[in-house]
Design an enzyme around this catalytic site. Structure first.
Site, PDB file in Angstrom:
ATOM      1  CB  THR A 132       7.044  -6.268   2.950  1.00 40.80           C
ATOM      2  OG1 THR A 132       7.062  -5.483   4.131  1.00 40.80           O
ATOM      3  CG2 THR A 132       7.352  -7.711   3.334  1.00 40.80           C
ATOM      4  CG  ASP A 133       9.572  -2.044   5.361  1.00 40.86           C
ATOM      5  OD1 ASP A 133       8.635  -2.822   5.601  1.00 40.86           O
ATOM      6  OD2 ASP A 133       9.604  -0.867   5.789  1.00 40.86           O
ATOM      7  CD  GLU A 134       6.044  -6.040   8.416  1.00 43.15           C
ATOM      8  OE1 GLU A 134       6.012  -7.121   9.024  1.00 43.15           O
ATOM      9  OE2 GLU A 134       5.137  -5.201   8.468  1.00 43.15           O
TER      10      GLU A 134
ATOM     11  CE1 TYR B  92       2.914  -9.897   4.565  1.00 43.01           C
ATOM     12  CE2 TYR B  92       4.223  -8.431   5.949  1.00 43.01           C
ATOM     13  CZ  TYR B  92       3.618  -8.712   4.738  1.00 43.01           C
ATOM     14  OH  TYR B  92       3.716  -7.814   3.692  1.00 43.01           O
TER      15      TYR B  92
ATOM     16  CE  LYS C   1       5.335 -10.173   0.526  1.00 36.77           C
ATOM     17  NZ  LYS C   1       4.415 -10.208  -0.648  1.00 36.77           N
TER      18      LYS C   1
HETATM   19  P1  NAD Z   1      -4.280  -6.784   0.938  1.00 33.60           P
HETATM   20  O1  NAD Z   1      -4.388  -7.750   2.059  1.00 33.60           O
HETATM   21  O2  NAD Z   1      -5.043  -5.517   0.996  1.00 33.60           O
HETATM   22  O3  NAD Z   1      -4.688  -7.505  -0.430  1.00 33.60           O
HETATM   23  C1  NAD Z   1      -4.268  -8.786  -0.752  1.00 33.60           C
HETATM   24  C2  NAD Z   1      -5.067  -9.241  -1.967  1.00 33.60           C
HETATM   25  O4  NAD Z   1      -4.595 -10.554  -2.326  1.00 33.60           O
HETATM   26  C3  NAD Z   1      -6.575  -9.375  -1.700  1.00 33.60           C
HETATM   27  O5  NAD Z   1      -7.292  -8.863  -2.788  1.00 33.60           O
HETATM   28  C4  NAD Z   1      -6.780 -10.875  -1.578  1.00 33.60           C
HETATM   29  O6  NAD Z   1      -8.087 -11.303  -1.946  1.00 33.60           O
HETATM   30  C5  NAD Z   1      -5.717 -11.403  -2.516  1.00 33.60           C
HETATM   31  N1  NAD Z   1      -5.289 -12.776  -2.191  1.00 33.60           N
HETATM   32  C6  NAD Z   1      -4.968 -13.263  -0.968  1.00 33.60           C
HETATM   33  N2  NAD Z   1      -4.649 -14.567  -1.070  1.00 33.60           N
HETATM   34  C7  NAD Z   1      -4.750 -14.892  -2.383  1.00 33.60           C
HETATM   35  C8  NAD Z   1      -4.518 -16.077  -3.119  1.00 33.60           C
HETATM   36  N3  NAD Z   1      -4.123 -17.204  -2.508  1.00 33.60           N
HETATM   37  N4  NAD Z   1      -4.695 -16.058  -4.460  1.00 33.60           N
HETATM   38  C9  NAD Z   1      -5.107 -14.909  -5.077  1.00 33.60           C
HETATM   39  N5  NAD Z   1      -5.364 -13.772  -4.435  1.00 33.60           N
HETATM   40  C10 NAD Z   1      -5.187 -13.761  -3.098  1.00 33.60           C
HETATM   41  O7  NAD Z   1      -2.717  -6.510   0.791  1.00 33.60           O
HETATM   42  P2  NAD Z   1      -1.963  -5.174   0.370  1.00 33.60           P
HETATM   43  O8  NAD Z   1      -1.730  -4.360   1.580  1.00 33.60           O
HETATM   44  O9  NAD Z   1      -2.628  -4.583  -0.805  1.00 33.60           O
HETATM   45  O10 NAD Z   1      -0.546  -5.785  -0.065  1.00 33.60           O
HETATM   46  C11 NAD Z   1      -0.304  -6.197  -1.399  1.00 33.60           C
HETATM   47  C12 NAD Z   1       1.123  -6.703  -1.506  1.00 33.60           C
HETATM   48  O11 NAD Z   1       2.031  -5.666  -1.141  1.00 33.60           O
HETATM   49  C13 NAD Z   1       1.425  -7.876  -0.582  1.00 33.60           C
HETATM   50  O12 NAD Z   1       2.260  -8.772  -1.267  1.00 33.60           O
HETATM   51  C14 NAD Z   1       2.153  -7.256   0.587  1.00 33.60           C
HETATM   52  O13 NAD Z   1       3.025  -8.182   1.168  1.00 33.60           O
HETATM   53  C15 NAD Z   1       2.897  -6.134  -0.115  1.00 33.60           C
HETATM   54  N6  NAD Z   1       3.211  -4.956   0.705  1.00 33.60           N
HETATM   55  C16 NAD Z   1       2.221  -4.339   1.425  1.00 33.60           C
HETATM   56  C17 NAD Z   1       2.540  -3.181   2.151  1.00 33.60           C
HETATM   57  C18 NAD Z   1       1.486  -2.445   2.947  1.00 33.60           C
HETATM   58  O14 NAD Z   1       1.839  -1.516   3.695  1.00 33.60           O
HETATM   59  N7  NAD Z   1       0.190  -2.761   2.829  1.00 33.60           N
HETATM   60  C19 NAD Z   1       3.848  -2.689   2.148  1.00 33.60           C
HETATM   61  C20 NAD Z   1       4.820  -3.364   1.410  1.00 33.60           C
HETATM   62  C21 NAD Z   1       4.475  -4.487   0.681  1.00 33.60           C
HETATM   63  O1  DAU Z   2       6.316  -2.381   6.372  1.00 32.46           O
HETATM   64  C1  DAU Z   2       5.475  -2.889   5.395  1.00 32.46           C
HETATM   65  C2  DAU Z   2       4.359  -3.679   6.031  1.00 32.46           C
HETATM   66  O2  DAU Z   2       3.513  -2.745   6.669  1.00 32.46           O
HETATM   67  C3  DAU Z   2       3.579  -4.533   5.046  1.00 32.46           C
HETATM   68  O3  DAU Z   2       4.422  -5.502   4.513  1.00 32.46           O
HETATM   69  C4  DAU Z   2       2.378  -5.197   5.735  1.00 32.46           C
HETATM   70  O4  DAU Z   2       1.602  -5.889   4.777  1.00 32.46           O
HETATM   71  C5  DAU Z   2       1.552  -4.136   6.394  1.00 32.46           C
HETATM   72  O5  DAU Z   2       0.501  -4.751   7.123  1.00 32.46           O
HETATM   73  C6  DAU Z   2       2.393  -3.268   7.325  1.00 32.46           C
HETATM   74  O6  DAU Z   2       2.793  -4.003   8.513  1.00 32.46           O
HETATM   75  P1  DAU Z   2       2.743  -3.332   9.972  1.00 32.46           P
HETATM   76  O7  DAU Z   2       2.630  -4.401  10.965  1.00 32.46           O
HETATM   77  O8  DAU Z   2       3.819  -2.330  10.137  1.00 32.46           O
HETATM   78  O9  DAU Z   2       1.338  -2.511   9.792  1.00 32.46           O
HETATM   79  P2  DAU Z   2       0.096  -2.328  10.758  1.00 32.46           P
HETATM   80  O10 DAU Z   2      -0.776  -1.292  10.108  1.00 32.46           O
HETATM   81  O11 DAU Z   2      -0.514  -3.604  11.175  1.00 32.46           O
HETATM   82  O12 DAU Z   2       0.759  -1.664  12.034  1.00 32.46           O
HETATM   83  C7  DAU Z   2       1.502  -0.458  11.953  1.00 32.46           C
HETATM   84  C8  DAU Z   2       2.025  -0.145  13.349  1.00 32.46           C
HETATM   85  O13 DAU Z   2       0.910   0.190  14.178  1.00 32.46           O
HETATM   86  C9  DAU Z   2       2.699  -1.324  14.013  1.00 32.46           C
HETATM   87  O14 DAU Z   2       3.756  -0.844  14.820  1.00 32.46           O
HETATM   88  C10 DAU Z   2       1.611  -1.924  14.899  1.00 32.46           C
HETATM   89  C11 DAU Z   2       0.803  -0.706  15.299  1.00 32.46           C
HETATM   90  N1  DAU Z   2      -0.635  -0.941  15.537  1.00 32.46           N
HETATM   91  C12 DAU Z   2      -1.340  -1.571  14.563  1.00 32.46           C
HETATM   92  C13 DAU Z   2      -2.694  -1.818  14.736  1.00 32.46           C
HETATM   93  C14 DAU Z   2      -3.484  -2.554  13.676  1.00 32.46           C
HETATM   94  C15 DAU Z   2      -1.243  -0.482  16.701  1.00 32.46           C
HETATM   95  O15 DAU Z   2      -0.590   0.123  17.573  1.00 32.46           O
HETATM   96  N2  DAU Z   2      -2.583  -0.727  16.862  1.00 32.46           N
HETATM   97  C16 DAU Z   2      -3.333  -1.380  15.934  1.00 32.46           C
HETATM   98  O16 DAU Z   2      -4.548  -1.597  16.169  1.00 32.46           O
END
Ligand code: NAD
Ligand code: DAU
Length: 340
Positions: free
Chosen positions: A126-128, A152, A156
């Site tokens: 992730t970019d985080e 988190y 990562k």
């Molecule tokens: P998500 O939370 O929707 O899904 C995570 C999945 O992993 C679920 O199916 C869960 O059951 C499974 N999981 C959790 N713990 C586990 C374990 N110990 N063993 C096996 N499976 C397990 O997450 P997502 O948003 O789909 O993110 C997927 C990946 O992409 C993550 O690595 C996250 O860090 C990365 N990522 C997410 C975003 C985003 O915006 N959502 C952006 C950049 C990177």
């Molecule tokens: O940048 C990539 C990341 O983006 C991934 O690695 C993470 O898995 C994913 O959860 C996401 O992280 P963020 O914290 O940026 O996403 P989130 O959707 O939780 O929040 C997006 C923005 O919105 C953040 O600035 C917090 C704000 N927010 C979020 C929620 C859930 C609110 O203002 N209200 C809310 O209820």
């Protein structure tokens, strides 16, 4: 012989979209190893579950015996590692599961990949890990320092460092991808966009943290999935590739756009106390992926958001089943004030 790829966390948001993308666009077989946490939902894969090229295995990535058995039994040649605890707010409440899954799980997977002679390992990060940008800073490149701010992000970044060490020390054929904020179908309604859509549909308050001026760089999930596959196929070993949507938006503007698409009024918006340590801005420079992988984001934010809102409108039974479950109980317990 056909290629078999292990996707970890394939029942989650990105993993399920990735598996669907691979089955549509490649001839590979896919094994999905997932622990089905609150975020893992096999409904996300209902349309592909009878595909003979797809198999599901229930298990945790930290379980070395389970991982080893999957790699052997399915003759896996490559791994795309998506499994993670992924929600920043949950990591603030409890760090331990993030270290267990994201750090220890990645280590176990790397060890197993090494002993099974896996040919390709893509670590989906992730970019985080880069921390937060000021309003006029240039976007993150792959050379930006690791400065994770949330538990988190720290977990990562630790996993990214383990991948790097395995490449450097053991010659592991691994690649790291770092993507910005994804949105699209099947995203668990704890993240900003699906939470706002589903709350607005129910005429529930929309909880905006702090002043809502935080900026995220939004990418439609299919664009990310294409990027991950491009990195798997064409990425250079040991390299990191950033993916982003070139779509920076302030949170409040995202919320207003959702309200406009749904024809709802702005008075649903509630400013609530800010997230502790809240990163102010993320933005990604994805020039390297464009140059080396021939990849670029294709779906504009406006189009992606319309599609996403349409998906949630058309799939309200999915939303209801998710909301009736652990998600709702968890948030009412922890954040009753946010649920309205
Ligand atoms: P998500 O939370 O929707 O899904 C995570 C999945 O992993 C679920 O199916 C869960 O059951 C499974 N999981 C959790 N713990 C586990 C374990 N110990 N063993 C096996 N499976 C397990 O997450 P997502 O948003 O789909 O993110 C997927 C990946 O992409 C993550 O690595 C996250 O860090 C990365 N990522 C997410 C975003 C985003 O915006 N959502 C952006 C950049 C990177
Ligand atoms: O940048 C990539 C990341 O983006 C991934 O690695 C993470 O898995 C994913 O959860 C996401 O992280 P963020 O914290 O940026 O996403 P989130 O959707 O939780 O929040 C997006 C923005 O919105 C953040 O600035 C917090 C704000 N927010 C979020 C929620 C859930 C609110 O203002 N209200 C809310 O209820």
């Amino acid at each position: 012989m056909s290629t078999t790829v292990l996707v970890t966390g394939g029942a989650g948001f990105i993993g399920s979209n990735l598996i669907r993308w691979i089955l549509r666009h490649r001839s590979w077989h896919v094994v999905n190893l997932d622990a089905l946490t609150y975020a893992g939902n096999l409904e996300n894969l209902r349309d592909v579950e009878s595909d003979p090229r797809y198999a599901f295995v229930y298990g945790r990535v930290e379980d070395a015996a389970a991982v080893s058995q999957v790699l052997q039994e399915y003759d896996v040649c490559g791994i795309i590692h998506c499994a993670a605890e992924s929600h920043v707010d949950r990591s603030i409440l409890s760090v331990e599961p993030f270290v267990e899954t994201n750090v220890r799980g990645t280590l176990v997977l790397l060890e197993a990949a090494r002993s099974h002679g896996i040919e390709r390992f893509v670590h989906v990060s992730t970019d985080e890990v880069y921390g937060s940008l000021g309003p006029n800073d240039p976007p993150f490149t792959e050379e930006s320092p690791l400065q994770p701010n949330s538990p988190y992000a720290a977990s990562k970044a630790a996993a990214d460092c383990l991948v790097r060490a395995f490449v450097h020390t053991y010659g592991m054929p691994a690649i790291v991808t770092r993507c910005s904020n994804n949105y699209g179908p099947y995203q668990f309604p704890e993240k900003l966009i699906p939470l706002m859509i589903t709350n607005a549909l129910d005429d529930q308050p929309l909880p905006v943290y702090g002043d809502g001026q935080q900026v995220r760089d939004w990418i439609y999930v299919d664009d990310h999935c294409r990027g991950v596959v491009a990195a798997y196929e064409r990425g250079r070993i040991g390299e990191t590739y950033n993916f982003g949507g070139r779509s920076e938006r302030r949170n409040l503007d995202v919320v207003y756009s959702i309200l406009r698409i749904l024809g709802k009024t702005d008075d649903l918006v509630r400013h609530v106390p800010d997230r502790p340590g809240h990163d102010r801005r993320y933005a990604i420079d994805c020039t390297k992926a464009e140059r080396e992988l021939g990849w670029m984001p294709e779906i504009s934010f406006d189009e992606g958001l319309e599609r996403t809102v349409r998906w949630y409108l058309d799939n309200q039974s999915w939303v209801q089943s998710v909301r009736a479950g652990e998600y709702r109980r968890y948030y009412q317990q922890q954040y009753g004030w946010r649920m309205g």
